[in-house]
Write a protein that holds these residues in place. Sequence first.
Motif, short mmCIF file in Angstrom:
data_model
loop_
_atom_site.label_atom_id
_atom_site.label_comp_id
_atom_site.label_asym_id
_atom_site.label_seq_id
_atom_site.Cartn_x
_atom_site.Cartn_y
_atom_site.Cartn_z
N LEU A 1 0.84 -1.20 0.00
CA LEU A 1 0.00 0.00 0.00
C LEU A 1 0.88 1.26 0.00
O LEU A 1 2.04 1.21 0.43
N TYR B 1 -4.34 4.82 -6.72
CA TYR B 1 -4.09 3.43 -6.33
C TYR B 1 -3.83 2.57 -7.57
O TYR B 1 -4.56 2.66 -8.56
N ASN C 1 -2.29 -2.09 -5.21
CA ASN C 1 -2.84 -1.38 -4.06
C ASN C 1 -4.30 -1.74 -3.83
O ASN C 1 -4.73 -1.96 -2.69
#
Length: 300
Positions: A31, A203, A207
């Motif tokens: 992440l 993202y 992610n």
Amino acid sequence: MPTSPPRGTVLAAALAPIGWGSTYLVTTELLPPGRPLLVAALRALPAGLLLLAWTRTLPSGSWWWRAVVLGTLNIGAFFALLFVAAYRLPGGVAATAGAIQPVVVAGLAAVLLGERFRRRTAVAGVAGVTGVALLVLGPEAALDPIGVLAALGGTLSMAVGVVLTKRWGRPVGLLAVTGWQLTTGGLVLLPLALVVEGTPPAYSVVNLAATAWLTLIGTGAAYALWFRGIERLPVSSLTFLGLLSPIVATLLGWVVLDQTLTAVQLLGAALVVFAVVHPQLAGRHGTSPRAAPATASARS
């Protein structure tokens, strides 16, 4: 004579902290960095909304404010304080502070639920804190006052939430009540994340996949199993299962990240396993003098 809870019930509840143990690895490796509050909000809010959509059940009566209280204690405040502690303390210090939670829960359960505070609980508590310290504390450990207060505040927040969850029971299905708490907690965290951390970053597919894992497995499924465990097990023994989380996190670091695992850490892991298993044997010698209600209607 009362007997121990079924092993299947204990094992199902244990799956929750086992799932939580993957959070550190997924968050740090898959992440965007520096977004702990956003990660927490994206764990809780989507899972809660999915459960609300699935169950199509909203709170009614006193459960509007109870859902807010439980969601804030178990999810919103707990996650926020946890991440403050994680930023201001070495991870080992924060984890060790969190290891006192089972003893705090046992004390609150003795007062509010009538669960007996047994000697085995105290023994397991000492073993758990010592084991987690040996497992995760490093030589760089330092004490920041704000970080320590945040860690202790997060521990107390979830401890009170666990006991109130047991005391109040639930008026409807487990998934609906889990959805209420996750949604409330996510709604507490999302504006805080936007104010503190700013606009969310873009993202990637990786992610998004990592977020889906944390949302569906590490939060939605894990908290449903945890709340089911609260309902069916004495909370004074249930919360010791939470000590499985640092064990899983350490093992994943060793297997996936090629981190070292020392003899001291192995000793710590053994103590944690003892702390997890020892309280589960309490049922063989009797359970609490009065059980918490299965549903909210049993208590005014």
